[in-house]
Design a protein around this motif. Structure first.
Motif, PDB file in Angstrom:
ATOM      1  N   ASN A 183      -7.831  62.559  34.606  1.00 49.78           N
ATOM      2  CA  ASN A 183      -8.775  61.851  35.211  1.00 49.78           C
ATOM      3  C   ASN A 183     -10.122  62.638  35.582  1.00 49.78           C
ATOM      4  O   ASN A 183     -11.036  62.072  35.200  1.00 49.78           O
ATOM      5  N   LEU A 184      -9.978  64.089  35.642  1.00 50.89           N
ATOM      6  CA  LEU A 184     -11.040  64.783  35.620  1.00 50.89           C
ATOM      7  C   LEU A 184     -11.750  64.921  34.399  1.00 50.89           C
ATOM      8  O   LEU A 184     -12.974  64.863  34.273  1.00 50.89           O
TER       9      LEU A 184
ATOM     10  N   LEU B 153     -13.212  64.256  42.568  1.00 49.16           N
ATOM     11  CA  LEU B 153     -13.802  64.131  41.162  1.00 49.16           C
ATOM     12  C   LEU B 153     -15.190  64.824  40.980  1.00 49.16           C
ATOM     13  O   LEU B 153     -15.186  65.536  40.123  1.00 49.16           O
ATOM     14  N   ARG B 154     -16.195  64.697  41.828  1.00 46.24           N
ATOM     15  CA  ARG B 154     -17.537  65.344  41.581  1.00 46.24           C
ATOM     16  C   ARG B 154     -17.375  66.758  41.830  1.00 46.24           C
ATOM     17  O   ARG B 154     -18.143  67.313  41.042  1.00 46.24           O
ATOM     18  N   MET B 155     -16.505  67.277  42.921  1.00 49.30           N
ATOM     19  CA  MET B 155     -16.347  68.618  42.937  1.00 49.30           C
ATOM     20  C   MET B 155     -15.737  69.259  41.557  1.00 49.30           C
ATOM     21  O   MET B 155     -15.903  70.443  41.320  1.00 49.30           O
ATOM     22  N   GLY B 156     -14.840  68.538  41.066  1.00 53.27           N
ATOM     23  CA  GLY B 156     -14.188  69.060  40.081  1.00 53.27           C
ATOM     24  C   GLY B 156     -15.074  69.085  38.748  1.00 53.27           C
ATOM     25  O   GLY B 156     -15.014  70.066  37.787  1.00 53.27           O
TER      26      GLY B 156
ATOM     27  N   TYR C 251     -21.372  74.425  44.031  1.00 50.19           N
ATOM     28  CA  TYR C 251     -21.776  73.282  44.995  1.00 50.19           C
ATOM     29  C   TYR C 251     -22.949  72.369  44.903  1.00 50.19           C
ATOM     30  O   TYR C 251     -22.947  71.300  45.475  1.00 50.19           O
ATOM     31  N   HIS C 252     -23.822  72.553  43.718  1.00 45.73           N
ATOM     32  CA  HIS C 252     -24.928  71.955  43.468  1.00 45.73           C
ATOM     33  C   HIS C 252     -25.332  71.584  42.151  1.00 45.73           C
ATOM     34  O   HIS C 252     -26.310  70.909  42.040  1.00 45.73           O
ATOM     35  N   ILE C 253     -24.564  72.103  41.110  1.00 46.43           N
ATOM     36  CA  ILE C 253     -24.858  72.107  39.798  1.00 46.43           C
ATOM     37  C   ILE C 253     -25.030  70.842  39.266  1.00 46.43           C
ATOM     38  O   ILE C 253     -25.938  70.419  38.313  1.00 46.43           O
ATOM     39  N   VAL C 254     -24.298  69.959  39.598  1.00 46.85           N
ATOM     40  CA  VAL C 254     -24.309  68.327  39.162  1.00 46.85           C
ATOM     41  C   VAL C 254     -24.466  67.656  40.376  1.00 46.85           C
ATOM     42  O   VAL C 254     -25.420  66.732  40.441  1.00 46.85           O
ATOM     43  N   TYR C 255     -23.552  67.601  41.207  1.00 46.65           N
ATOM     44  CA  TYR C 255     -23.551  66.942  42.499  1.00 46.65           C
ATOM     45  C   TYR C 255     -23.773  67.892  43.607  1.00 46.65           C
ATOM     46  O   TYR C 255     -23.255  69.088  43.591  1.00 46.65           O
ATOM     47  N   ASP C 256     -24.490  67.424  44.643  1.00 47.45           N
ATOM     48  CA  ASP C 256     -24.592  68.378  46.067  1.00 47.45           C
ATOM     49  C   ASP C 256     -23.491  68.147  46.982  1.00 47.45           C
ATOM     50  O   ASP C 256     -23.152  67.072  47.243  1.00 47.45           O
TER      51      ASP C 256
ATOM     52  N   PRO D 194      -8.706  57.018  50.110  1.00 54.34           N
ATOM     53  CA  PRO D 194      -9.736  56.025  49.963  1.00 54.34           C
ATOM     54  C   PRO D 194     -10.604  56.305  48.870  1.00 54.34           C
ATOM     55  O   PRO D 194     -10.920  57.404  48.387  1.00 54.34           O
ATOM     56  N   PRO D 195     -11.383  55.389  48.281  1.00 50.11           N
ATOM     57  CA  PRO D 195     -12.106  55.482  46.987  1.00 50.11           C
ATOM     58  C   PRO D 195     -13.284  56.691  47.151  1.00 50.11           C
ATOM     59  O   PRO D 195     -13.466  57.479  46.325  1.00 50.11           O
ATOM     60  N   PRO D 196     -13.928  56.791  48.346  1.00 46.29           N
ATOM     61  CA  PRO D 196     -14.895  57.584  48.505  1.00 46.29           C
ATOM     62  C   PRO D 196     -14.257  59.252  48.358  1.00 46.29           C
ATOM     63  O   PRO D 196     -14.943  60.051  47.942  1.00 46.29           O
ATOM     64  N   LEU D 197     -12.890  59.400  48.960  1.00 42.48           N
ATOM     65  CA  LEU D 197     -12.585  60.790  48.840  1.00 42.48           C
ATOM     66  C   LEU D 197     -12.044  61.042  47.580  1.00 42.48           C
ATOM     67  O   LEU D 197     -12.065  62.247  46.979  1.00 42.48           O
TER      68      LEU D 197
END
Length: 224
Positions: free
Chosen positions: A48-49, A207-210, A144-149, A199-202
């Motif tokens: 998934n990642l 995924l964003r952190m991955g 912690y910020h390179i793509v998503y904050d 929950p979907p937001p979690l």
């Protein structure tokens, strides 16, 4: 989301300089370790990642993970090494030396505490780099910020002991070489949504952190 800097051209150079096999496919390598722990946990997490990385960045990665041990010569083909599990983990003296060499050569190790791994991982990583030891990764760090904050750091996916999620790291010079996600359970968050009914937001936050971790790992050795 701030835009991702193009890395396609630098990626080929990065892989060639890292290992002896420039034709190796870019993917996440899952570490198969000794000791009896379930290194194979969270089977849907890495696929998934990888799908998210393909869809959301300019990096083109395989749809399936690699599986390597620290004694495997294919180790050098993979700049991103992932460790998870719940139980015992053991590194031999040879594996300690190989992991140290892997990290010194530019490899990146992500260890995800899937509940129960903490004491064992800290014990096994200590001989690899006795100094510096694991330290808190500052919330201003690019991981912690390179793509998503993620201004508040790691998302808290599962409760475990109810402690706050924390990101620990080992730095080689200025480069973050080891990232340890503690009390977060990112791997569970990457799993198919119905696995834990998160929950979907979690699921999305995990995924964003991955994605951040992988992009940082691949680009940090190129000086981006």
């Amino acid at each position: 989301m701030k835009p991702l800097r193009p890395v396609a051209a630098l990626l080929a150079l990065s892989l060639t300089s890292f290992g002896p096999a420039p034709a190796a496919k870019l993917t996440i390598a899952r570490l198969q370790y000794d000791g009896g722990g379930d290194w194979y946990a969270n089977p849907s997490s890495i696929p998934n990642l990888l799908k998210a990385i393909n869809e959301r960045t300019s990096l083109k990665v395989e749809a399936t993970e690699a599986r390597v041990s620290l004694k495997d010569d294919r180790l050098w083909d993979h700049p991103f090494l992932h460790v998870t599990g719940h139980g015992e983990i053991k590194f031999s003296d040879t594996e300690v030396t190989r992991l140290r060499e892997y990290l010194n050569r530019g490899g990146f190790l992500h260890v995800d505490d899937n509940y129960g791994l903490d004491e064992r991982f800290r014990r096994e990583i200590a001989p690899v780099f006795p100094d510096p030891s694991l330290v808190d990764v500052a919330l201003t760090h690019p991981v912690y910020h390179i793509v998503y904050d993620f201004p508040a750091g790691l998302p808290k996916v599962h409760e475990h002991d109810g402690k706050p999620a924390r990101g620990f790291g080992i730095f080689i010079g200025n480069r973050l070489a080891v990232f340890y996600s503690y009390e977060s359970d990112l791997g569970n968050g990457w799993e198919d949504p119905g696995t834990y009914n998160d929950p979907p937001p979690l699921h999305e936050a995990a995924l964003r952190m991955g994605v951040n971790l992988f992009v940082y790992a691949v680009t940090s050795r190129t000086g981006l």
